[in-house]
Design a protein around this motif. Structure first.
Motif, PDB file in Angstrom:
ATOM      1  N   ARG A 207      40.047  34.419  28.811  1.00 16.48           N
ATOM      2  CA  ARG A 207      39.327  35.520  28.674  1.00 16.48           C
ATOM      3  C   ARG A 207      38.853  35.546  27.160  1.00 16.48           C
ATOM      4  N   LYS A 208      38.225  36.339  26.823  1.00 18.55           N
ATOM      5  CA  LYS A 208      37.509  36.705  25.199  1.00 18.55           C
ATOM      6  C   LYS A 208      37.145  38.351  25.119  1.00 18.55           C
ATOM      7  N   LYS A 209      37.665  39.243  24.398  1.00 18.62           N
ATOM      8  CA  LYS A 209      37.363  40.399  24.086  1.00 18.62           C
ATOM      9  C   LYS A 209      37.052  40.680  22.479  1.00 18.62           C
ATOM     10  N   GLU A 210      35.958  41.402  22.371  1.00 16.54           N
ATOM     11  CA  GLU A 210      35.584  41.929  21.183  1.00 16.54           C
ATOM     12  C   GLU A 210      35.541  43.408  20.947  1.00 16.54           C
ATOM     13  N   LEU A 211      36.062  43.501  19.730  1.00 11.40           N
ATOM     14  CA  LEU A 211      35.964  45.006  19.379  1.00 11.40           C
ATOM     15  C   LEU A 211      34.998  45.354  18.278  1.00 11.40           C
ATOM     16  N   PHE A 212      34.582  46.626  18.456  1.00 12.24           N
ATOM     17  CA  PHE A 212      33.330  46.951  17.498  1.00 12.24           C
ATOM     18  C   PHE A 212      33.861  48.475  16.823  1.00 12.24           C
ATOM     19  N   PHE A 213      33.387  48.611  15.860  1.00 13.49           N
ATOM     20  CA  PHE A 213      33.394  50.004  15.033  1.00 13.49           C
ATOM     21  C   PHE A 213      31.923  50.300  14.737  1.00 13.49           C
ATOM     22  N   LYS A 214      31.514  51.509  15.573  1.00 14.19           N
ATOM     23  CA  LYS A 214      30.051  51.775  15.301  1.00 14.19           C
ATOM     24  C   LYS A 214      29.129  50.553  15.949  1.00 14.19           C
ATOM     25  N   ASP A 215      28.345  50.068  14.919  1.00 16.33           N
ATOM     26  CA  ASP A 215      27.710  48.787  15.520  1.00 16.33           C
ATOM     27  C   ASP A 215      28.007  47.444  14.801  1.00 16.33           C
ATOM     28  N   LYS A 216      29.273  47.369  14.555  1.00 19.02           N
ATOM     29  CA  LYS A 216      29.780  46.265  13.771  1.00 19.02           C
ATOM     30  C   LYS A 216      30.885  45.720  14.556  1.00 19.02           C
ATOM     31  N   LYS A 217      31.045  44.349  14.445  1.00 21.24           N
ATOM     32  CA  LYS A 217      31.990  43.854  15.407  1.00 21.24           C
ATOM     33  C   LYS A 217      33.175  43.375  14.379  1.00 21.24           C
ATOM     34  N   ILE A 218      34.356  43.995  14.669  1.00 20.66           N
ATOM     35  CA  ILE A 218      35.489  43.948  13.781  1.00 20.66           C
ATOM     36  C   ILE A 218      36.333  42.502  14.230  1.00 20.66           C
ATOM     37  N   LEU A 219      36.380  42.419  15.417  1.00 22.14           N
ATOM     38  CA  LEU A 219      37.470  41.628  15.760  1.00 22.14           C
ATOM     39  C   LEU A 219      37.150  40.715  17.173  1.00 22.14           C
ATOM     40  N   THR A 220      37.539  39.408  17.250  1.00 16.58           N
ATOM     41  CA  THR A 220      37.179  38.878  18.468  1.00 16.58           C
ATOM     42  C   THR A 220      38.560  38.232  18.773  1.00 16.58           C
ATOM     43  N   ILE A 221      39.002  38.641  20.237  1.00 16.22           N
ATOM     44  CA  ILE A 221      40.428  38.298  20.803  1.00 16.22           C
ATOM     45  C   ILE A 221      40.125  37.247  21.410  1.00 16.22           C
ATOM     46  N   ASP A 222      40.718  35.921  21.567  1.00 24.38           N
ATOM     47  CA  ASP A 222      40.741  34.968  22.623  1.00 24.38           C
ATOM     48  C   ASP A 222      41.992  34.795  23.325  1.00 24.38           C
ATOM     49  N   TYR A 223      42.016  35.144  24.716  1.00 22.59           N
ATOM     50  CA  TYR A 223      43.259  34.740  25.432  1.00 22.59           C
ATOM     51  C   TYR A 223      43.215  33.632  26.199  1.00 22.59           C
ATOM     52  N   ILE A 224      44.309  32.686  25.844  1.00 25.55           N
ATOM     53  CA  ILE A 224      44.304  31.477  26.546  1.00 25.55           C
ATOM     54  C   ILE A 224      45.221  31.672  27.687  1.00 25.55           C
ATOM     55  N   LEU A 225      45.187  31.737  28.915  1.00 27.16           N
ATOM     56  CA  LEU A 225      45.772  32.025  30.064  1.00 27.16           C
ATOM     57  C   LEU A 225      46.809  30.779  30.277  1.00 27.16           C
ATOM     58  N   ASP A 226      48.036  31.544  30.728  1.00 31.06           N
ATOM     59  CA  ASP A 226      49.203  30.669  31.163  1.00 31.06           C
ATOM     60  C   ASP A 226      49.242  30.861  32.839  1.00 31.06           C
ATOM     61  N   THR A 227      49.041  29.794  33.630  1.00 31.29           N
ATOM     62  CA  THR A 227      49.123  30.157  34.950  1.00 31.29           C
ATOM     63  C   THR A 227      50.353  29.510  35.616  1.00 31.29           C
ATOM     64  N   TYR A 228      51.411  29.300  34.813  1.00 29.49           N
ATOM     65  CA  TYR A 228      52.426  28.740  35.283  1.00 29.49           C
ATOM     66  C   TYR A 228      53.148  29.538  36.289  1.00 29.49           C
ATOM     67  N   ASN A 229      53.223  30.901  36.177  1.00 27.93           N
ATOM     68  CA  ASN A 229      53.803  31.713  37.154  1.00 27.93           C
ATOM     69  C   ASN A 229      52.922  31.813  38.544  1.00 27.93           C
ATOM     70  N   ILE A 230      51.732  31.475  38.555  1.00 30.13           N
ATOM     71  CA  ILE A 230      50.890  31.615  39.876  1.00 30.13           C
ATOM     72  C   ILE A 230      51.067  30.184  40.431  1.00 30.13           C
ATOM     73  N   LYS A 231      50.930  29.070  39.635  1.00 28.25           N
ATOM     74  CA  LYS A 231      51.552  28.014  40.292  1.00 28.25           C
ATOM     75  C   LYS A 231      52.974  28.016  40.960  1.00 28.25           C
ATOM     76  N   TYR A 232      53.870  28.446  40.200  1.00 32.25           N
ATOM     77  CA  TYR A 232      55.452  28.457  40.819  1.00 32.25           C
ATOM     78  C   TYR A 232      55.409  29.301  42.078  1.00 32.25           C
ATOM     79  N   GLU A 233      54.448  30.341  42.036  1.00 32.83           N
ATOM     80  CA  GLU A 233      54.482  31.271  43.161  1.00 32.83           C
ATOM     81  C   GLU A 233      53.989  30.309  44.370  1.00 32.83           C
ATOM     82  N   VAL A 234      52.912  29.571  44.241  1.00 32.11           N
ATOM     83  CA  VAL A 234      52.212  28.659  45.043  1.00 32.11           C
ATOM     84  C   VAL A 234      53.311  27.601  45.489  1.00 32.11           C
ATOM     85  N   TYR A 235      53.971  27.029  44.622  1.00 34.31           N
ATOM     86  CA  TYR A 235      54.934  25.957  44.749  1.00 34.31           C
ATOM     87  C   TYR A 235      55.946  26.549  45.757  1.00 34.31           C
ATOM     88  N   SER A 236      56.405  27.727  45.261  1.00 31.89           N
ATOM     89  CA  SER A 236      57.659  28.370  46.220  1.00 31.89           C
ATOM     90  C   SER A 236      57.185  28.638  47.615  1.00 31.89           C
TER      91      SER A 236
END
Length: 731
Positions: A207-236
């Protein structure tokens, strides 16, 4: 007998296997279908929920930190990032500043020793080299960087604070570089099995999110997902599903176990095993009186037991009639009756084995040249005792040097031989010296000895030689040794090896230039109409001095040089050319080496050349000695199968049952057996040989083989072989 045994074993075993197989297949089909339906629904629902969860988490988090970014409250921001990274939903969170917009609170948060929120802020500025500060509103400011600005540098912003008519010149420091938070992996995480990737391979997008103040982009947030919990649920879930299936299937297995153990075992399996054991004994010539009453089984099984009992009695009677002390007769033929030493025939077989296994060593001859003179001195009735004493002394000496690698033989009256495997010249000399000294010392105490009692000669085993060349080399050494009484002479390894390099060069050149001819010998004529039915190809090879090279030595050198396959190909090509221009109607036998028949590239080449000459391939017979085939059974069987597929033929030459027993040939489609000449020499006067030849002929008839013999000289032997139904022979 084998067919009968096989039928008895398979009849009821098939029922057990069939029932168990049906149950297992039914369970696998039902489980697979159920698993697919349940797992597919579970997986789709899990993916849907995970997507919603990731979207909600990233949206909520980005809104939470917007005020912290504008306030440039790094302490609160780091705490917030640590909290969300600890949820194990993300491997990495990266914050990248795009524009630096800050407010009054941000200035105060990043000014050392000043935090009065009631103060009025003015004259906000920065060093002109790094950029400029623009005011967006009463409370918000915007940093415009210059071309000299580096994101990794701290930004120092100067401003004035007013309160109670007091003015303070202050500095605030801002950091503009990226912030990266990475998850600390727990040591308790499970290493998932490889199959999980096959049943759950969904790729969640980061996932990627961008924060703006008025018309200016102040920050870009990159979320690198961890799917371990999902895989563990499938494995169990999958593991639990399999456990559930196992416990569902377990009662069925218990039922089958009960049925087999208490019912089928008593009335079917146990009687069959007992009968199987009895049949094994019968096949090994161990006969029993079988009583049907001892078997608890069905009526059909009891009837079969009764028939096996009758068959066992008949076989026992026949075996007793045919068993005419075979072991004693065989031992007589292979050992010396006086000393118990193995004879010249066994010596020659052991030499062949050394050629095949490439074992080094020494071949030594011991002669008592004055045995007649000894008899004159001591009386003829002492000769046998003397020879026994002599052999005993030599065997004791041999045993001191090696318990397993040295064998002694007796050729005839006064001539003996020794094969000393893995002996070098030093060790062989020491043994010969010990034999000379010890025999003279001990025998002189019992007998009057001639001046020259014992002469010993030996040669290193020549891997490139033949039996005849080795014996010839020993005789050369003997001519040197006999010049002095009670002496020995051994040819050194250096003398033998001196010619190796020259021979190797000659052989390599001959093969490379294809500089040899072929002759066709061992003409075999059928007994029915005395027509020529087969010839054997015989390469004619000369060295640089136009001396004929023995084919055995040539092949040995070619094998060492890894050029035997090329040589065999050349021979095959010459035979094909001969068949083309001669229009011969008879078959040609071609001898092949083990390295050749086992080579994959050669077999591909053979297939190509035979398919290119389809009208000739049935006239080509590939020949291998039974001794070589017995040492390399797997390679031989594989090659025979390949030749059968190519619609060509195979001949097993110099065949004897000691090398390759008949029962082991039963499932190999060999076209011809050429019986060893030892079996057919003096055949008409030897009952044992006649019995062996008849057995081979019966086996050949049952397995669609033709029998040939080799160099039959006696008219009586020829006539007998013709009456027995042998296909062809050479004379």
């Amino acid at each position: 007998m084998k067919t009968l045994k096989k039928n008895i074993l398979n009849k009821d075993s098939y029922i057990i296997a069939k029932n168990i197989t049906v149950v297992i297949i039914t369970f696998i089909v039902l489980f697979s279908l159920t698993f697919y339906i349940i797992f597919t629904d579970f997986k789709n629902e899990l993916i849907k929920e995970a997507k919603i969860k990731y979207d909600l988490q990233t949206t909520s988090h980005s809104l939470q930190i917007k005020s912290m970014i504008l306030n440039h409250d790094m302490k609160s921001l780091n705490k917030n990032l640590n909290e969300i990274i600890s949820t194990n939903s993300f491997k990495t969170i990266k914050l990248s500043f795009n524009e630096l917009i800050f407010n009054k609170e941000a200035l105060l948060n990043n000014t050392p020793n000043f935090s009065d929120i009631k103060a009025t802020i003015s004259d906000v500025a920065i060093d002109i080299r790094y950029g400029s500060i623009k005011k967006l509103s009463d409370s918000y400011f915007y940093f415009v960087p210059s071309s000299f600005f580096n994101k990794d540098d701290f930004i120092s912003i100067r401003y004035q604070a007013y309160k109670n008519n007091e003015i303070k010149n202050l500095f605030a420091s801002f950091e503009f570089k990226d912030i990266i938070k990475e998850q600390t992996l727990s040591k308790q995480r499970v290493n998932f099995p490889f199959w999980l990737e096959y049943i759950f391979d969904y790729d969640f997008k980061n996932r990627k999110k961008e924060l703006f103040f008025k018309d200016k982009k102040i920050l870009t947030i990159d979320y690198i997902l961890d799917t371990y919990n999902i895989k563990y649920e499938v494995y169990s879930f999958t593991k639990n599903l399999f456990l559930y299936a196992f416990f569902m299937f377990f009662p069925v297995l218990v039922f089958f176990r009960f049925y087999n153990y208490y019912v089928f075992k008593r009335y079917v399996t146990k009687p069959i095993h007992k009968l199987n054991s009895l049949l094994d004994d019968i096949l090994q010539n161990k006969f029993h009186r079988i009583k049907a009453k001892e078997f608890d089984g069905t009526q059909e099984l009891k009837q079969m037991v009764q028939k096996v009992s009758e068959l066992s009695n008949k076989l026992a009677s026949n075996v007793n009639e045919l068993n005419i002390s075979k072991e004693t007769l065989e031992r007589k033929k292979s050992t010396d009756t006086l000393t118990g030493l193995e004879n010249q025939k066994i010596f020659e077989q052991d030499i062949k084995a050394m050629f095949v296994s490439s074992i080094s060593g020494y071949v030594i001859i011991l002669r008592l040249p004055t045995l007649k003179e000894f008899s004159s001195l001591n009386g003829s009735n002492t000769t046998d005792t003397f020879i026994e004493n002599f052999v005993g002394i030599v065997k004791n000496i041999i045993y001191r040097f090696s318990k397993i690698d040295v064998t002694m033989y007796r050729f005839y009256g006064s001539e003996f031989a020794i094969i000393a495997k893995r002996f070098d010249n030093i060790k062989a000399n020491q043994m010969c010296e010990a034999i000379i000294n010890t025999t003279l010392k001990e025998l002189s105490q019992k007998y009057k000895l001639p001046n020259n009692l014992l002469t010993i000669a030996g040669t290193p085993f020549d891997l490139y030689g033949t039996l005849n060349s080795i014996l010839s080399s020993v005789n050369e050494a003997y001519e040197v040794a006999k010049k002095n009484p009670n002496s020995y002479h051994l040819i050194t390894e250096e003398q033998i090896e001196h010619n190796y390099a020259t021979l190797e060069k000659v052989v390599s050149t001959i093969i490379h230039d294809a500089n040899f001819d072929v002759d066709y010998a061992s003409n075999s004529y059928s007994f029915d109409d005395e027509k020529l039915v087969m010839q054997e190809v015989s390469p004619i090879i000369y060295d640089n001095n136009q001396q004929k090279l023995p084919i055995g030595s040539f092949v040995s050198i070619a094998e060492k040089l890894n050029e035997i396959i090329t040589f065999d190909k050349l021979v095959i090509q010459k035979v094909i050319e001969y068949l083309k221009y001669s229009k011969a109607k008879h078959e040609i036998a071609i001898n092949l080496a083990v390295d050749t028949i086992a080579n994959k590239e050669f077999n591909r080449w053979l297939e190509e050349i035979l398919n290119a000459n389809k009208d000739l391939k049935k006239k080509i017979v590939f020949s291998i000695t039974s001794y070589t085939a017995s040492l390399h059974k797997h390679k031989f069987k594989k090659f025979v199968k390949h030749v059968n597929e190519l619609e060509s033929k195979v001949l097993l030459k110099r065949y004897n049952t000691n090398d390759y027993p008949l029962e082991e040939l039963e499932n190999i489609k060999v076209d011809y057996l050429r019986i060893d000449k030892e079996y057919t020499t003096n055949l008409s006067n030897d009952k044992i040989k006649r019995h062996k030849v008849k057995n081979i002929l019966i086996f050949a008839q049952l397995n669609d083989m033709e029998i040939l013999t080799d160099r039959v000289k006696s008219d009586n032997d020829y006539a007998l072989l013709k009456r027995l139904g042998v296909y062809a022979t050479s004379r």
